[in-house]
Scaffold this motif. Structure first.
Motif, mmCIF file in Angstrom:
data_model
loop_
_atom_site.group_PDB
_atom_site.id
_atom_site.type_symbol
_atom_site.label_atom_id
_atom_site.label_comp_id
_atom_site.label_asym_id
_atom_site.label_seq_id
_atom_site.Cartn_x
_atom_site.Cartn_y
_atom_site.Cartn_z
ATOM 1 N N CYS A 7 -13.348 48.008 -33.194
ATOM 2 C CA CYS A 7 -12.550 46.984 -33.880
ATOM 3 C C CYS A 7 -12.885 45.544 -33.492
ATOM 4 N N THR A 8 -13.036 45.258 -32.198
ATOM 5 C CA THR A 8 -13.282 43.859 -31.817
ATOM 6 C C THR A 8 -14.640 43.372 -32.345
ATOM 7 N N PRO A 9 -15.739 44.100 -32.085
ATOM 8 C CA PRO A 9 -17.007 43.631 -32.640
ATOM 9 C C PRO A 9 -17.021 43.588 -34.169
ATOM 10 N N ALA A 13 -18.664 37.637 -24.414
ATOM 11 C CA ALA A 13 -17.715 38.720 -24.114
ATOM 12 C C ALA A 13 -17.884 39.088 -22.649
ATOM 13 N N VAL A 14 -17.412 38.218 -21.790
ATOM 14 C CA VAL A 14 -17.672 38.328 -20.357
ATOM 15 C C VAL A 14 -16.392 38.621 -19.568
ATOM 16 N N GLY A 15 -15.372 37.814 -19.805
ATOM 17 C CA GLY A 15 -14.139 37.951 -19.027
ATOM 18 C C GLY A 15 -14.108 37.034 -17.816
ATOM 19 N N VAL A 16 -14.871 35.932 -17.886
ATOM 20 C CA VAL A 16 -14.839 34.911 -16.818
ATOM 21 C C VAL A 16 -14.467 33.578 -17.476
ATOM 22 N N CYS A 39 -27.322 39.451 -22.786
ATOM 23 C CA CYS A 39 -27.310 38.961 -21.402
ATOM 24 C C CYS A 39 -26.175 39.615 -20.624
ATOM 25 N N HIS A 40 -26.312 39.644 -19.307
ATOM 26 C CA HIS A 40 -25.314 40.294 -18.446
ATOM 27 C C HIS A 40 -25.362 39.665 -17.067
ATOM 28 N N SER A 41 -24.732 40.309 -16.103
ATOM 29 C CA SER A 41 -24.582 39.656 -14.793
ATOM 30 C C SER A 41 -25.908 39.497 -14.041
ATOM 31 N N ARG A 42 -26.943 40.266 -14.441
ATOM 32 C CA ARG A 42 -28.237 40.118 -13.739
ATOM 33 C C ARG A 42 -29.211 39.250 -14.532
ATOM 34 N N ASP A 102 -16.122 33.299 -29.303
ATOM 35 C CA ASP A 102 -15.630 33.549 -27.941
ATOM 36 C C ASP A 102 -14.660 34.732 -27.955
ATOM 37 N N VAL A 103 -15.121 35.861 -27.429
ATOM 38 C CA VAL A 103 -14.276 37.064 -27.420
ATOM 39 C C VAL A 103 -13.358 37.070 -26.191
ATOM 40 N N GLY A 104 -13.739 36.328 -25.183
ATOM 41 C CA GLY A 104 -13.026 36.367 -23.898
ATOM 42 C C GLY A 104 -11.564 35.965 -24.004
ATOM 43 N N VAL A 105 -10.740 36.676 -23.275
ATOM 44 C CA VAL A 105 -9.321 36.314 -23.156
ATOM 45 C C VAL A 105 -9.006 36.326 -21.668
ATOM 46 N N ASN A 106 -8.803 35.150 -21.092
ATOM 47 C CA ASN A 106 -8.569 35.075 -19.647
ATOM 48 C C ASN A 106 -7.307 34.277 -19.399
ATOM 49 N N GLY A 164 -22.638 39.657 -22.230
ATOM 50 C CA GLY A 164 -21.772 40.821 -21.975
ATOM 51 C C GLY A 164 -22.384 42.051 -22.625
ATOM 52 N N ARG A 165 -22.346 43.180 -21.912
ATOM 53 C CA ARG A 165 -22.981 44.404 -22.433
ATOM 54 C C ARG A 165 -22.045 45.600 -22.316
ATOM 55 N N SER A 166 -20.736 45.344 -22.477
ATOM 56 C CA SER A 166 -19.802 46.473 -22.377
ATOM 57 C C SER A 166 -19.944 47.362 -23.608
ATOM 58 N N ASN A 167 -19.453 48.606 -23.454
ATOM 59 C CA ASN A 167 -19.515 49.553 -24.575
ATOM 60 C C ASN A 167 -18.539 49.186 -25.683
ATOM 61 N N MET A 212 -8.162 39.490 -34.976
ATOM 62 C CA MET A 212 -9.020 40.357 -35.795
ATOM 63 C C MET A 212 -9.046 41.805 -35.307
ATOM 64 N N THR A 213 -8.796 42.022 -34.009
ATOM 65 C CA THR A 213 -8.981 43.371 -33.454
ATOM 66 C C THR A 213 -8.015 44.368 -34.100
ATOM 67 N N ILE A 214 -6.727 44.029 -34.118
ATOM 68 C CA ILE A 214 -5.753 44.956 -34.717
ATOM 69 C C ILE A 214 -5.981 45.054 -36.226
HETATM 70 P P1 NDP Z 1 -16.311 44.091 -19.313
HETATM 71 O O1 NDP Z 1 -15.784 43.647 -17.990
HETATM 72 O O2 NDP Z 1 -16.366 45.533 -19.634
HETATM 73 O O3 NDP Z 1 -17.804 43.505 -19.488
HETATM 74 C C1 NDP Z 1 -18.110 42.201 -19.106
HETATM 75 C C2 NDP Z 1 -19.576 41.950 -19.285
HETATM 76 O O4 NDP Z 1 -19.855 40.620 -18.863
HETATM 77 C C3 NDP Z 1 -20.467 42.871 -18.446
HETATM 78 O O5 NDP Z 1 -21.526 43.341 -19.231
HETATM 79 C C4 NDP Z 1 -20.959 41.974 -17.317
HETATM 80 O O6 NDP Z 1 -22.263 42.264 -16.896
HETATM 81 C C5 NDP Z 1 -20.957 40.611 -17.982
HETATM 82 N N1 NDP Z 1 -20.816 39.558 -16.995
HETATM 83 C C6 NDP Z 1 -19.892 39.458 -16.005
HETATM 84 N N2 NDP Z 1 -20.094 38.336 -15.280
HETATM 85 C C7 NDP Z 1 -21.181 37.728 -15.825
HETATM 86 C C8 NDP Z 1 -21.888 36.554 -15.514
HETATM 87 N N3 NDP Z 1 -21.520 35.765 -14.511
HETATM 88 N N4 NDP Z 1 -22.948 36.232 -16.273
HETATM 89 C C9 NDP Z 1 -23.324 36.999 -17.306
HETATM 90 N N5 NDP Z 1 -22.687 38.145 -17.664
HETATM 91 C C10 NDP Z 1 -21.637 38.500 -16.911
HETATM 92 O O7 NDP Z 1 -15.480 43.262 -20.385
HETATM 93 P P2 NDP Z 1 -15.174 43.572 -21.945
HETATM 94 O O8 NDP Z 1 -16.430 43.606 -22.725
HETATM 95 O O9 NDP Z 1 -14.214 44.667 -22.028
HETATM 96 O O10 NDP Z 1 -14.378 42.227 -22.301
HETATM 97 C C11 NDP Z 1 -14.982 40.964 -22.238
HETATM 98 C C12 NDP Z 1 -13.937 39.901 -22.535
HETATM 99 O O11 NDP Z 1 -13.456 40.081 -23.849
HETATM 100 C C13 NDP Z 1 -12.691 39.951 -21.635
HETATM 101 O O12 NDP Z 1 -12.216 38.629 -21.438
HETATM 102 C C14 NDP Z 1 -11.685 40.715 -22.463
HETATM 103 O O13 NDP Z 1 -10.352 40.382 -22.148
HETATM 104 C C15 NDP Z 1 -12.041 40.235 -23.854
HETATM 105 N N6 NDP Z 1 -11.681 41.177 -24.914
HETATM 106 C C16 NDP Z 1 -10.985 40.652 -25.971
HETATM 107 C C17 NDP Z 1 -10.626 41.452 -27.010
HETATM 108 C C18 NDP Z 1 -9.915 40.847 -28.153
HETATM 109 O O14 NDP Z 1 -9.286 41.549 -28.916
HETATM 110 N N7 NDP Z 1 -9.992 39.532 -28.352
HETATM 111 C C19 NDP Z 1 -10.901 42.896 -27.015
HETATM 112 C C20 NDP Z 1 -11.725 43.332 -25.906
HETATM 113 C C21 NDP Z 1 -12.067 42.479 -24.892
HETATM 114 P P3 NDP Z 1 -22.670 43.645 -16.132
HETATM 115 O O15 NDP Z 1 -22.728 44.661 -17.217
HETATM 116 O O16 NDP Z 1 -23.990 43.336 -15.558
HETATM 117 O O17 NDP Z 1 -21.603 43.902 -15.124
#
Ligand code: NDP
Length: 286
Positions: free
Chosen positions: A139-141, A207-210, A187-190, A227-231, A164-167, A264-266
């Motif tokens: 749903c989110t993507p 989509a990072v979460g930072v 891109c991701h943490s490495r 910007d998908v992040g919600v912090n 961000g590379r989450s599933n 958009m997710t819901i």
């Molecule tokens: P995850 O924690 O599962 O994944 C985060 C990704 O970010 C990982 O792939 C990680 O890399 C990467 N990452 C972390 N730190 C860094 C960095 N310093 N530099 C580059 N990449 C980095 O998070 P989600 O994908 O579940 O969620 C991401 C964000 O989206 C969160 O803020 C979450 O709240 C939000 N979200 C919002 C939704 C919405 O409905 N709006 C729905 C779902 C999520 P690595 O794989 O190497 O660890």
């Protein structure tokens, strides 16, 4: 200044179309049904579940809620899913994550029938997305892709950088962009020199979460920023993964947080449920 991509307005438009589809299905004697399963008392999960229930009611979807105690066994949860898989009133099954420790999340997600997997997390549906023949898209993507489309962004040949590379977000959104003929960097943490990677992007998807880790000065002038992040910072304030104010100075268009991807997710969950009901109706006629 960038165009603000208004997620609330786009979500309201799509929800209007969904409500209309639900009316058409009602004329054929079909009401889409979504089962939402919540195990335990996680406060954030409870809020999400009640938001999903209300959203279903608003568009006329039957919402079948199952609230189970935190000590529910894996066997009991699997038995419930089996029952829901066979229930013809139910077109979508959503198990709210995270699950309590005693339950194997993967096992539970794999027990959901792929034809009712409205979250799109079952490996069958992940595989369908990888081969470019999606059944349910997560749903989110999926919401991100609709926002890009509604903003008039044609991804063909564009450089997209996904951070961000989450599933649940990063990987699927990258695949969806690839399907739309973008050139995609994940891109991701490495990742080395993230600033340079982001700086090349016509479209940045964070989509990072930072909080605000993607700096405004990294953004290429004229780029589109999602910007998908919600912090949560401090007590109440929500911020994204992108430094919004500075990025808005350079981007052509940007999503705010809150009010961007969130709504958009819901919406896409409702959309997937209605599509599932339509598919089942067609299947029943054949
Ligand atoms: P995850 O924690 O599962 O994944 C985060 C990704 O970010 C990982 O792939 C990680 O890399 C990467 N990452 C972390 N730190 C860094 C960095 N310093 N530099 C580059 N990449 C980095 O998070 P989600 O994908 O579940 O969620 C991401 C964000 O989206 C969160 O803020 C979450 O709240 C939000 N979200 C919002 C939704 C919405 O409905 N709006 C729905 C779902 C999520 P690595 O794989 O190497 O660890």
């Amino acid at each position: 200044m960038a165009q603000i991509i208004d997620g609330k307005a786009i979500a309201a438009k799509i929800r209007g179309e969904i409500a209309n589809d639900v009316k058409i299905l009602a004329g054929q004697g079909i009401q889409p049904g979504l089962a939402v399963v919540l195990v335990g008392e996680d406060p954030a999960s409870k809020v999400y579940v009640s938001m999903k229930e209300k959203a279903c009611q608003d568009v006329g979807i039957f919402s079948d809620e199952h609230k189970l105690p935190a000590e529910t066994s894996e066997t009991d949860l699997l038995a419930l899913i089996d029952k829901l898989n066979r229930d013809p009133r139910i077109h979508g099954i959503l198990v709210q994550l995270p699950l309590p420790k005693q339950i194997d999340t993967e096992k539970v997600l794999e027990a959901i029938s792929p034809t009712k997997d409205v979250d799109g997390f079952h490996p069958y549906n992940v595989g369908r997305l990888v081969v470019g023949k999606p059944l349910f898209q997560p749903c989110t993507p999926y919401g991100v892709m609709i926002m890009l489309k509604e903003t008039g962004v044609d991804l063909k040949g564009k450089d997209v950088v996904v951070v961000g590379r989450s599933n649940i977000v990063g990987k699927p959104v990258a695949l969806m962009c690839l399907q739309q003929h973008a050139t995609v960097t994940i891109c991701h943490s490495r990742t080395r020199d993230l600033a340079a990677k982001v700086g090349q992007a016509d479209v940045v998807i964070a989509a990072v979460g930072v909080p605000e880790m993607i700096k405004g000065e990294w953004v290429k002038p004229g780029a589109v920023v999602i910007d998908v992040g919600v912090n949560r910072v401090g007590d109440r304030k929500l911020v994204g993964d992108v430094e919004y104010a500075a990025a808005s100075e350079r981007a052509a268009a940007i999503t705010p947080v809150p009010g961007g991807v969130g709504p958009m997710t819901i919406t896409m969950l409702l959309y997937n449920t209605v599509e599932s009901a339509k598919r089942q109706a067609i299947g029943n006629r054949q």
